[in-house]
Write an enzyme that holds these catalytic residues in place. Structure first.
Site, mmCIF file in Angstrom:
data_model
loop_
_atom_site.group_PDB
_atom_site.id
_atom_site.type_symbol
_atom_site.label_atom_id
_atom_site.label_comp_id
_atom_site.label_asym_id
_atom_site.label_seq_id
_atom_site.Cartn_x
_atom_site.Cartn_y
_atom_site.Cartn_z
ATOM 1 N N GLY A 80 0.882 -1.151 0.000
ATOM 2 C CA GLY A 80 0.000 0.000 0.000
ATOM 3 C C GLY A 80 0.925 1.207 0.000
ATOM 4 O O GLY A 80 2.096 1.101 0.339
ATOM 5 N N CYS A 111 4.776 -4.941 -2.962
ATOM 6 C CA CYS A 111 4.223 -3.683 -3.462
ATOM 7 C C CYS A 111 5.144 -2.506 -3.118
ATOM 8 O O CYS A 111 6.251 -2.423 -3.599
ATOM 9 C CB CYS A 111 2.807 -3.514 -2.922
ATOM 10 S SG CYS A 111 1.847 -2.192 -3.677
ATOM 11 N N HIS A 112 4.691 -1.579 -2.260
ATOM 12 C CA HIS A 112 5.493 -0.436 -1.836
ATOM 13 C C HIS A 112 6.348 -0.738 -0.602
ATOM 14 O O HIS A 112 7.158 0.090 -0.195
ATOM 15 C CB HIS A 112 4.593 0.771 -1.530
ATOM 16 C CG HIS A 112 3.999 1.417 -2.741
ATOM 17 N ND1 HIS A 112 2.956 0.841 -3.445
ATOM 18 C CD2 HIS A 112 4.280 2.582 -3.371
ATOM 19 C CE1 HIS A 112 2.631 1.627 -4.460
ATOM 20 N NE2 HIS A 112 3.413 2.698 -4.433
ATOM 21 N N ALA A 113 6.170 -1.911 0.017
ATOM 22 C CA ALA A 113 6.932 -2.243 1.231
ATOM 23 C C ALA A 113 8.445 -2.348 1.006
ATOM 24 O O ALA A 113 9.197 -2.163 1.970
ATOM 25 C CB ALA A 113 6.391 -3.511 1.882
ATOM 26 N N TRP A 115 10.152 -0.115 0.116
ATOM 27 C CA TRP A 115 10.634 1.157 0.669
ATOM 28 C C TRP A 115 11.267 0.922 2.035
ATOM 29 O O TRP A 115 12.236 1.552 2.398
ATOM 30 C CB TRP A 115 9.469 2.134 0.841
ATOM 31 C CG TRP A 115 9.249 3.104 -0.266
ATOM 32 C CD1 TRP A 115 10.133 3.507 -1.227
ATOM 33 C CD2 TRP A 115 8.037 3.828 -0.501
ATOM 34 N NE1 TRP A 115 9.537 4.437 -2.045
ATOM 35 C CE2 TRP A 115 8.264 4.653 -1.620
ATOM 36 C CE3 TRP A 115 6.800 3.872 0.127
ATOM 37 C CZ2 TRP A 115 7.285 5.507 -2.125
ATOM 38 C CZ3 TRP A 115 5.832 4.714 -0.383
ATOM 39 C CH2 TRP A 115 6.062 5.527 -1.501
#
Length: 186
Positions: A80, A111-113, A115
Site C-alpha cells: 500500500g 508492493c510499496h513495502a 521502501w
C-alpha cells in the site's frame, strides 16, 4: 529442516496497508499451519486501504517495539502507499527489519513495502522487485530490480502487487522451509 506448520511469522504494518497484502499472506500462512502475529505501532487494530477508500480493520497481537526477531522465522511487510511510507520513519520498525535480516530470517515485502527494505539498507546488490512506481527508489539504493511476480535472494522475498500474492506466499513458505539464510554483504 523447519516446516511451515511449526513456523512463527510476524506481519508488521500500520494504518493504510493494502487490504489484500496483509490479509492474504496472514490468512494463507495460518491455513498452512504457521502461527502468525500482527505487530503495529501501538499494539492496536489498524485500518486497511481497499480500492479508493479505507477498508477493514486488522487486529494486532503486539506492538512493534515488543517484537523480537529471535521469536520468529520470518517477517512479512504488506504494501500500500500509506503504510510503508509511515513505517519507514519509525526507528523501531526499521531496527526490527534489520534484526530479522541480520539473523538470516526470511524478510518478505510486497508492493510499496520494499521502501522499508531501502530504508533499512538491505537491497544493495540484491535481486528484488517492487511496485513499478518505486523501481527507481529501489535501484538508487543499489537493488537489482526485476519485473517478476516474486523474486527471492537469500531469504529476501519481494513481489510487485496484489495479483502476485499467491506466488509471494508460496515463496515465503519455501524460503522458511530452507532454514536460516547466511548472507554476505553485497
Amino acid at each position: 529442516m523447519p516446516k511451515i506448520e511449526n513456523a512463527r511469522i510476524l506481519v508488521v504494518a500500520t494504518h493504510g496497508f493494502e487490504q489484500s497484502e496483509l490479509e492474504f499472506p496472514r490468512d494463507q500462512l495460518r491455513v498452512k499451519g504457521a502461527k502468525v502475529d500482527v505487530a503495529t505501532l501501538d499494539g492496536k487494530a489498524i485500518t486497511g486501504w481497499e480500492g479508493t477508500d479505507w477498508g477493514r480493520e486488522a487486529e494486532a497481537d503486539l506492538r512493534i517495539v515488543e517484537a523480537k526477531a529471535e521469536d520468529y522465522d520470518a517477517i512479512v511487510l504488506p504494501g500500500g502507499q500509506i503504510n510503508p511510507d509511515l513505517l519507514r520513519v519509525e526507528a523501531d520498525a526499521i531496527s526490527l527489519i534489520k534484526a530479522f535480516y541480520a539473523k538470516g530470517k526470511v524478510v518478505a515485502a510486497v508492493c510499496h513495502a520494499p521502501w522499508l527494505l531501502v530504508e533499512a539498507g538491505l537491497v544493495k546488490g540484491r535481486q528484488v522487485t517492487s511496485y513499478p512506481s518505486i523501481r527507481t527508489d529501489v535501484e538508487n539504493a543499489g537493488g537489482l530490480w526485476q519485473d517478476k511476480e516474486v523474486v527471492a535472494d537469500l531469504g529476501l522475498v519481494t513481489s510487485r502487487k496484489p495479483e502476485d500474492l499467491k506466488a509471494f506466499v508460496s515463496k515465503i513458505v519455501e524460503e522458511i522451509e530452507e532454514g536460516r539464510h547466511d548472507r554476505q554483504a553485497a
